[in-house]
Design an enzyme around this catalytic site. Structure first.
Site, PDB file in Angstrom:
ATOM      1  N   HIS A  97       0.798  -1.233   0.000  1.00  0.00           N
ATOM      2  CA  HIS A  97       0.000   0.000   0.000  1.00  0.00           C
ATOM      3  C   HIS A  97       0.825   1.274   0.000  1.00  0.00           C
ATOM      4  O   HIS A  97       0.271   2.366   0.167  1.00  0.00           O
ATOM      5  CB  HIS A  97      -0.921   0.057   1.220  1.00  0.00           C
ATOM      6  N   LYS A 137      -8.163  14.364   4.649  1.00  0.00           N
ATOM      7  CA  LYS A 137      -7.369  13.123   4.636  1.00  0.00           C
ATOM      8  C   LYS A 137      -6.355  13.269   5.744  1.00  0.00           C
ATOM      9  O   LYS A 137      -6.264  14.331   6.374  1.00  0.00           O
ATOM     10  CB  LYS A 137      -6.684  12.926   3.283  1.00  0.00           C
ATOM     11  N   ARG A 138      -5.604  12.210   6.039  1.00  0.00           N
ATOM     12  CA  ARG A 138      -4.562  12.343   7.050  1.00  0.00           C
ATOM     13  C   ARG A 138      -3.656  13.521   6.691  1.00  0.00           C
ATOM     14  O   ARG A 138      -3.422  13.805   5.514  1.00  0.00           O
ATOM     15  CB  ARG A 138      -3.736  11.052   7.128  1.00  0.00           C
ATOM     16  N   LYS A 158       1.116  14.496   1.305  1.00  0.00           N
ATOM     17  CA  LYS A 158      -0.220  14.819   0.777  1.00  0.00           C
ATOM     18  C   LYS A 158      -0.356  16.323   0.513  1.00  0.00           C
ATOM     19  O   LYS A 158      -1.320  16.763  -0.097  1.00  0.00           O
ATOM     20  CB  LYS A 158      -1.296  14.354   1.759  1.00  0.00           C
ATOM     21  N   THR A 181      -8.313   6.954  -2.026  1.00  0.00           N
ATOM     22  CA  THR A 181      -9.641   6.409  -2.263  1.00  0.00           C
ATOM     23  C   THR A 181     -10.688   7.500  -2.069  1.00  0.00           C
ATOM     24  O   THR A 181     -11.801   7.388  -2.592  1.00  0.00           O
ATOM     25  CB  THR A 181      -9.937   5.229  -1.317  1.00  0.00           C
ATOM     26  N   LYS A 184     -14.413   8.767  -3.900  1.00  0.00           N
ATOM     27  CA  LYS A 184     -15.647   9.119  -3.170  1.00  0.00           C
ATOM     28  C   LYS A 184     -16.165  10.473  -3.612  1.00  0.00           C
ATOM     29  O   LYS A 184     -17.378  10.658  -3.810  1.00  0.00           O
ATOM     30  CB  LYS A 184     -15.380   9.115  -1.659  1.00  0.00           C
TER      31      LYS A 184
HETATM   32  C1  GLS Z   1      -2.429   3.730   2.006  1.00  0.00           C
HETATM   33  C2  GLS Z   1      -2.049   4.697   0.894  1.00  0.00           C
HETATM   34  O1  GLS Z   1      -1.353   5.778   1.436  1.00  0.00           O
HETATM   35  C3  GLS Z   1      -3.250   5.189   0.075  1.00  0.00           C
HETATM   36  O2  GLS Z   1      -2.787   5.886  -1.048  1.00  0.00           O
HETATM   37  C4  GLS Z   1      -4.088   4.001  -0.385  1.00  0.00           C
HETATM   38  O3  GLS Z   1      -5.248   4.466  -1.045  1.00  0.00           O
HETATM   39  C5  GLS Z   1      -4.485   3.158   0.821  1.00  0.00           C
HETATM   40  C6  GLS Z   1      -5.283   1.930   0.423  1.00  0.00           C
HETATM   41  O4  GLS Z   1      -4.609   1.184  -0.521  1.00  0.00           O
HETATM   42  O5  GLS Z   1      -3.316   2.711   1.509  1.00  0.00           O
HETATM   43  N1  GLS Z   1      -1.245   3.130   2.552  1.00  0.00           N
HETATM   44  C7  GLS Z   1      -1.134   3.376   3.873  1.00  0.00           C
HETATM   45  O6  GLS Z   1      -0.240   2.966   4.607  1.00  0.00           O
HETATM   46  N2  GLS Z   1      -2.155   4.128   4.287  1.00  0.00           N
HETATM   47  C8  GLS Z   1      -2.984   4.364   3.237  1.00  0.00           C
HETATM   48  O7  GLS Z   1      -4.026   4.968   3.296  1.00  0.00           O
END
Ligand code: GLS
Length: 858
Positions: free
Chosen positions: A382, A584-585, A590, A701, A705
């Site tokens: 991920h 988002k976080r 980001k 993701t 949305k």
């Molecule tokens: C993450 C990625 O940072 C995101 O880009 C991704 O959409 C998500 C799900 O695959 O996984 N990896 C991570 O460690 N946190 C995330 O949200």
């Protein structure tokens, strides 16, 4: 199916079979029964909270009946099952979701969300208020955890025989408070109230060991059966959450483990007069599942985290194998009966645990066992970010799990041996790919390498991301195993929660518009293309715009409520105010700092125009009404992210109180962003920002949305933005910035040359340095300035700033001067968003990774 009930008694069981409620009347009877017996309350003291609990218990009863049938059906047919191992499940609220899923689509099923809404109202409550009582199940950090939640929804909807396995943390992700503009974390003790959505299985307990030592026959090697005599012991107790599918009777299971002390007691200590400490030792057990680690895309390497991981892997495997053993099939058939998906590297110890069980307990030959293991597991990566890749010190693993460390060494030995045969004398290659990193201060186990070696398939989560892992961090493994082991499965989201539940008005408008006038499109998202023919229909555009307006007002209402009844944004011009949202976080990659720098630029430019004598109308023509919303949590120990939060709030304090700009620009930081706030924020957005440095966001993701809710997006060519562009058309998205392939070179330039900053950014940074947003501590935001000016601008803020501003200017123009074009883009985006349903995603996993089939009711 086995049963202890004698044959002659079974008729009686069938006669008294529990029935689901099937109309409003029956629901009300259940509801009142739960108020009076389950809750021990009455007509005279049933408040909204009690109503929420009674409604949940009643709906849960229906789900449990189908849950039982689903499990019986799967047991009887004994197909190959999927197990999704994830340390995070960011489920959010359950009741509204259950109401959307309550009608199974079966003949004679009269239930519906509307029916329950009416029934609840007749009993004296508003459904919305009742739903609002539920705390979020926030057992995750962000995208990774929410993905797992969308996946279990789609697995149930697709009728797959699938269970999720995770941990039942007592404290979910912390609640965020903003005090004087700073993030303050407070514990999320979500189990404070009784949780109607979990079933405690106190009879399902697995004993988990730690520490201790390994025994083996004299002279035999580590490859032969060994016995591990664990030191510390704890119990894993199962808690089950029903996961209902949409328009199906399938209800799957999410099993979460909770740690409990064993019933044993250190009598030696006790007899030495140390009763208190012997009890305290036992309490240590419970700390294992006490808290979710609050880091996203970052590994802190804490021993307790490793203890959590093993606890969860060992308990889940035990459970999976117990079920497999019931079918009395030989071990070599395990991979035909069981697929285990590793959600990131967090569950990689399960690979080692399975090898241990097969070799040490089941006495299989090492190689035979290893073949079974690798055919059973598959791994999803991920992230490519170095700081997120898990590594554990060899010493720590050896101490906590001595037998597992031996097995890891042996796995590595055979792996390196095979590679050496294929690529003789390439010592560099061997050291690069080894599962063991020979680093100072000490050796480390590289969990990603172990996961790749232990799996038959490895996937990335968006096309660009998969391409990147294949050409960078895992390139050597592609050369070793061939490209076929690596595959892409682009992420998706469940349209039930993210469209039907979050945006009922839009969902309704879509149903009314599509040819079949139904909500089938929530299952078959390609049907949405039927909207395209209305993209230029002015009357339809008006209805589309009305839904957006309604959702913007709904957000304004929520913010007002959270603000103690005082409006946060003006109600006067909501329809002509661009709602620009980045939630988002908070993370440097980001680039919330890019966004807020853009806001500062806009503010300074407006002020400059006014200072030069422009009228407010002239300013408004260039910088029309806009609210910039931010939301998201920072990891508690992440200094720069916390500073960014403070900067956003400090800018808000200045801009929002500047009478001169007359409400043309507002900045709002929404505290404690979570799933249920997302459900209100996302449908209200005109524009959302997905502006990570190219190549850093694996997928994202929330981008999906927002598009699904008719928002347009501004973004970089990163993660799933690329495929969103392909699906909805590049004329319907605002892309800007450098490409992933150029990032390395740009970083290199910054490191070794003095790259001049664009004038626009220079001005922003100078104003920051002047203390204009931090009068009490002039240098407070210096670290954010220095990151760009002094420390190589790792996230390439300066390289993307100008194209970002140009893109934002385009957004303003289209939104304010070409509203019909804007609405057309919005409608076409929704028409073509179908690809991003997690149902599609799960089908791809089922076919290309797991090789499993749905099990339908016959
Ligand atoms: C993450 C990625 O940072 C995101 O880009 C991704 O959409 C998500 C799900 O695959 O996984 N990896 C991570 O460690 N946190 C995330 O949200």
């Amino acid at each position: 199916i086995d049963s202890v009930i004698p044959l002659q008694s079974r008729e009686l069981w069938k006669k008294h079979e529990v029935k689901k409620f099937n109309n409003g009347d029956e629901f009300q009877r259940k509801f009142i029964q739960h108020v009076e017996t389950t809750l021990a309350r009455s007509l005279y003291n049933c408040d909204e909270l009690a109503a929420y609990e009674a409604a949940s218990e009643s709906v849960r009863d229906n789900l449990i009946i189908d849950w039982n049938k689903t499990q019986q059906r799967v047991t009887a047919r004994d197909p190959k099952r999927v197990y999704y191992l994830s340390l995070e499940f960011l489920m959010g609220r359950a009741l509204d979701n259950a109401l959307i899923n309550i009608n199974t689509g079966d003949e004679g099923d009269e239930t519906s969300r509307e029916m329950i809404s009416d029934a609840v109202e007749q009993l004296g409550f508003r459904l919305e208020d009742v739903l609002d009582q539920e705390p979020d199940a926030a057992l995750g950090n962000g995208g990774l955890g929410r993905l797992a939640a969308c996946f279990v929804d789609s697995l149930a909807t697709g009728n797959y025989p699938a269970w999720g396995y995770g941990l039942r943390y007592q404290y979910g992700i912390f609640a965020q408070k903003i005090i004087d503009g700073y993030q303050v974390e407070t514990p999320d003790y979500w189990l404070n109230l009784r949780n109607p959505w979990e079933i405690e299985r106190s009879e399902i307990q697995v004993r988990i060991s730690y520490y201790g030592h390994v025994h083996r026959e004299q002279g035999s090697s580590t490859l032969s059966p060994s016995s591990w005599i664990g030191g510390e012991q704890v119990l894993a107790v199962a808690y089950d959450m029903p996961v209902p599918g949409f328009k199906t009777t399938t209800v799957n299971n999410l099993r979460l483990w909770s740690a409990k002390p064993t019933t044993e007691f250190d009598f030696a200590k006790f007899n030495d007069g140390d009763y208190t400490n012997s009890v305290i030792d036992q309490q240590r057990a419970e700390s294992i599942t006490a808290v979710l680690y609050p880091n996203d895309n970052f590994e802190s390497g804490k021993e307790l985290r490793l203890r959590q991981q093993y606890f969860w892997c060992a308990a889940s495997l035990h459970d999976i194998l117990r079920r497999f053993k019931k079918s009395r099939k030989p071990w070599k058939e395990l991979p035909d009966q069981v697929a285990i998906q590793l959600n990131d590297t967090h569950p990689t110890l399960a690979v080692v645990e399975l090898q241990r069980i097969l070799v040490d307990l089941e006495k299989l030959d090492w190689h035979e066992a290893w073949e079974i293991v690798t055919r059973t597991f598959s791994y999803t990566n991920h992230t490519v970010m170095q700081e997120a890749l898990e590594k554990w010190p060899v010493g720590l693993i050896g101490h906590l799990l001595p037998r597992h460390l031996e097995i890891i060494y042996d796995i590595n030995w055979f792996f390196l041996h095979d590679v050496e045969k294929k690529f003789p004398k390439d010592v560099d290659l061997l050291s690069r790919i080894s599962i063991i990193e020979e680093s100072s201060p000490g050796r480390q186990v590289r969990m990603a390498h172990l996961a790749i070696v232990g799996s038959h398939k490895v996937n990335g989560v968006a096309e660009l991301h998969t391409e990147l892992i294949k050409t960078t961090i895992f390139q050597d493994f592609v050369n070793i195993y061939g490209a076929g082991k690596f595959t892409n499965v682009t992420n998706g989201i469940t349209p039930r929660r993210w469209l039907r539940q979050a945006n009922p008005q839009l969902a309704q408008l879509i149903s009314e518009t599509l040819e079949d006038k139904s909500d089938r499109y929530l299952l078959e998202m390609s049907r949405l293309t039927g909207l395209a023919k209305y993209a230029d229909d002015l009357e339809f555009q008006k209805r589309w715009d009305d839904v957006k307006y309604h959702n913007k007002v709904r957000l304004a209402d929520l913010l007002c409520r959270l603000n103690g009844g005082v409006d946060v944004i003006s109600r006067d011009h909501i329809r002509d105010t661009l709602f620009d949202i980045q939630v988002k976080r908070i993370h440097e990659y980001k680039r919330q700092q890019l966004n807020i720098f853009g806001v500062i630029h806009r503010y300074l430019s407006m002020k400059e125009m006014l200072a030069e004598g422009a009228s407010i109308q002239q300013v408004a023509a260039k910088y029309p009404r806009k609210v910039s919303f931010f939301g998201g949590k920072s990891a508690p120990g992440y200094y720069m992210a916390k500073l960014i939060i403070h900067l956003i709030n400090s800018v808000a304090a200045v801009v929002n109180n500047d009478r001169e700009i007359a409400d043309l620009l507002k900045v709002v930081f929404v505290a404690d962003y979570n799933v249920s706030k997302a459900e209100v924020l996302i449908p209200a957005s005109d524009l959302s920002q997905h502006i990570s440095t190219a190549g850093t966001e694996a997928s994202g993701t929330s981008n999906m949305k927002f598009v699904m809710n008719g928002g347009l997006i501004i973004g970089t060519v990163d993660g799933a933005n690329v495929e969103i562009t392909r699906e909805i058309g590049e004329e319907n998205i605002f892309l800007f910035g450098n490409l992933a392939e150029d990032v390395e070179e740009l970083r290199y330039k910054h490191r070794y040359h003095n790259v001049p900053l664009p004038e626009t950014l220079s001005r922003v940074l100078s104003v920051l340095e002047s203390g204009a947003f931090s009068p009490e501590n002039v240098s407070e935001f210096q670290p954010l300035v220095d990151a760009v000016r002094q420390h190589g601008d790792y996230y390439l803020i300066s390289d993307d700033f100008e194209s970002y501003l140009a893109s934002l200017a385009l957004v303003d123009d289209v939104y304010h001067n070409q509203r019909s074009t804007w609405l057309r883009k919005s409608i076409l985006s929704v028409a073509n968003v179908g690809f991003f349903s997690s149902d599609r995603c799960i089908e791809e996993y089922a076919e290309t990774v797991w090789n499993v089939e749905p099990i339908r009711e016959t």
